[in-house]
Design a protein around this motif. Structure first.
Motif, mmCIF file in Angstrom:
data_model
loop_
_atom_site.group_PDB
_atom_site.id
_atom_site.type_symbol
_atom_site.label_atom_id
_atom_site.label_comp_id
_atom_site.label_asym_id
_atom_site.label_seq_id
_atom_site.Cartn_x
_atom_site.Cartn_y
_atom_site.Cartn_z
ATOM 1 N N PHE A 152 6.368 13.457 6.658
ATOM 2 C CA PHE A 152 5.356 13.412 7.707
ATOM 3 C C PHE A 152 5.758 14.228 8.931
ATOM 4 O O PHE A 152 5.053 15.146 9.336
ATOM 5 C CB PHE A 152 5.066 11.968 8.128
ATOM 6 N N ILE A 153 6.890 13.921 9.515
ATOM 7 C CA ILE A 153 7.276 14.566 10.778
ATOM 8 C C ILE A 153 7.579 16.045 10.579
ATOM 9 O O ILE A 153 7.090 16.883 11.342
ATOM 10 C CB ILE A 153 8.464 13.821 11.410
ATOM 11 N N LEU A 154 8.352 16.395 9.577
ATOM 12 C CA LEU A 154 8.707 17.799 9.341
ATOM 13 C C LEU A 154 7.479 18.667 9.052
ATOM 14 O O LEU A 154 7.322 19.724 9.674
ATOM 15 C CB LEU A 154 9.737 17.906 8.217
ATOM 16 N N PRO A 155 6.578 18.276 8.161
ATOM 17 C CA PRO A 155 5.392 19.123 7.956
ATOM 18 C C PRO A 155 4.519 19.261 9.199
ATOM 19 O O PRO A 155 3.988 20.348 9.468
ATOM 20 C CB PRO A 155 4.626 18.411 6.838
ATOM 21 N N VAL A 156 4.375 18.191 9.968
ATOM 22 C CA VAL A 156 3.571 18.280 11.187
ATOM 23 C C VAL A 156 4.234 19.228 12.180
ATOM 24 O O VAL A 156 3.562 20.053 12.814
ATOM 25 C CB VAL A 156 3.344 16.878 11.798
ATOM 26 N N MET A 157 5.545 19.150 12.319
ATOM 27 C CA MET A 157 6.246 20.059 13.228
ATOM 28 C C MET A 157 6.089 21.507 12.781
ATOM 29 O O MET A 157 5.900 22.409 13.609
ATOM 30 C CB MET A 157 7.728 19.689 13.316
ATOM 31 N N LEU A 158 6.170 21.743 11.485
ATOM 32 C CA LEU A 158 6.015 23.104 10.984
ATOM 33 C C LEU A 158 4.588 23.612 11.172
ATOM 34 O O LEU A 158 4.374 24.796 11.441
ATOM 35 C CB LEU A 158 6.423 23.165 9.514
ATOM 36 N N LEU A 159 3.604 22.734 11.027
ATOM 37 C CA LEU A 159 2.218 23.150 11.250
ATOM 38 C C LEU A 159 1.944 23.455 12.712
ATOM 39 O O LEU A 159 1.156 24.346 13.027
ATOM 40 C CB LEU A 159 1.257 22.053 10.785
ATOM 41 N N ILE A 160 2.579 22.742 13.606
ATOM 42 C CA ILE A 160 2.363 22.954 15.035
ATOM 43 C C ILE A 160 3.087 24.207 15.525
ATOM 44 O O ILE A 160 2.643 24.855 16.465
ATOM 45 C CB ILE A 160 2.823 21.706 15.820
ATOM 46 N N TYR A 161 4.159 24.594 14.881
ATOM 47 C CA TYR A 161 4.985 25.715 15.318
ATOM 48 C C TYR A 161 4.203 27.025 15.425
ATOM 49 O O TYR A 161 4.283 27.733 16.442
ATOM 50 C CB TYR A 161 6.172 25.891 14.373
ATOM 51 N N LEU B 298 5.441 34.867 18.609
ATOM 52 C CA LEU B 298 5.337 34.579 17.182
ATOM 53 C C LEU B 298 6.228 35.524 16.382
ATOM 54 O O LEU B 298 6.136 36.739 16.499
ATOM 55 C CB LEU B 298 3.882 34.700 16.721
ATOM 56 N N ASP B 299 7.107 34.951 15.589
ATOM 57 C CA ASP B 299 7.927 35.712 14.652
ATOM 58 C C ASP B 299 7.307 35.523 13.268
ATOM 59 O O ASP B 299 7.238 34.405 12.755
ATOM 60 C CB ASP B 299 9.373 35.202 14.676
ATOM 61 N N TRP B 300 6.835 36.602 12.675
ATOM 62 C CA TRP B 300 6.084 36.494 11.432
ATOM 63 C C TRP B 300 6.924 35.979 10.282
ATOM 64 O O TRP B 300 6.398 35.324 9.373
ATOM 65 C CB TRP B 300 5.439 37.831 11.102
ATOM 66 N N LYS B 301 8.226 36.269 10.293
ATOM 67 C CA LYS B 301 9.091 35.735 9.227
ATOM 68 C C LYS B 301 9.151 34.215 9.301
ATOM 69 O O LYS B 301 8.998 33.527 8.297
ATOM 70 C CB LYS B 301 10.500 36.313 9.352
ATOM 71 N N LEU B 302 9.372 33.699 10.503
ATOM 72 C CA LEU B 302 9.424 32.248 10.659
ATOM 73 C C LEU B 302 8.063 31.603 10.421
ATOM 74 O O LEU B 302 7.977 30.497 9.896
ATOM 75 C CB LEU B 302 9.946 31.875 12.045
ATOM 76 N N ALA B 303 7.004 32.297 10.796
ATOM 77 C CA ALA B 303 5.662 31.766 10.542
ATOM 78 C C ALA B 303 5.403 31.659 9.045
ATOM 79 O O ALA B 303 4.888 30.648 8.564
ATOM 80 C CB ALA B 303 4.619 32.655 11.210
ATOM 81 N N ILE C 116 5.227 28.271 4.078
ATOM 82 C CA ILE C 116 5.781 27.979 2.750
ATOM 83 C C ILE C 116 6.399 26.582 2.718
ATOM 84 O O ILE C 116 6.206 25.828 1.760
ATOM 85 C CB ILE C 116 6.807 29.057 2.344
ATOM 86 N N MET C 117 7.116 26.215 3.770
ATOM 87 C CA MET C 117 7.729 24.884 3.828
ATOM 88 C C MET C 117 6.670 23.784 3.867
ATOM 89 O O MET C 117 6.832 22.729 3.251
ATOM 90 C CB MET C 117 8.655 24.762 5.032
ATOM 91 N N VAL C 118 5.583 24.019 4.583
ATOM 92 C CA VAL C 118 4.499 23.026 4.622
ATOM 93 C C VAL C 118 3.902 22.856 3.236
ATOM 94 O O VAL C 118 3.678 21.724 2.783
ATOM 95 C CB VAL C 118 3.418 23.444 5.640
#
Length: 90
Positions: free
Chosen positions: A36-45, A55-60, A65-67
């Motif tokens: 729950f927390i990790l996917p939400v954090m990744l979606l908000i990033y 915005l860094d496109w590699k990290l985006a 992918i992680m989500v």
């Protein structure tokens, strides 16, 4: 000798039940963080960094992918739980 065995048995049961309680809490916390927390954090990033123009496109791409991966894992975990579920009332 019998009193010793009863004492040993009681102390083992107390220790085991205490450890099981801790493990259940740790597993619950891990599931909460990972699914729950990790996917939400990744979606908000991605939107936040895009709004801040950093915005860094590699990290985006990695966060998207992680989500998707965490969603797939949680979906499979949910399906496994549904398959192994048996109702207590029927």
């Amino acid at each position: 000798m019998r009193k010793y065995w009863e004492f040993f048995k009681a102390s083992y049961q107390i220790t085991f039940s205490y450890r099981v309680g801790i493990m259940i809490r740790l597993i619950r916390d891990f599931i909460m963080i990972f699914f729950f927390i990790l996917p939400v954090m990744l979606l908000i990033y991605v939107p936040v960094t895009a709004l801040l123009n950093i915005l860094d496109w590699k990290l985006a791409g990695m966060s998207v992918i992680m989500v998707i991966l965490t969603w797939i894992i949680s979906e499979r975990f949910w399906q496994y739980g549904l398959k192994s579920y048996s109702s207590a009332s029927s």
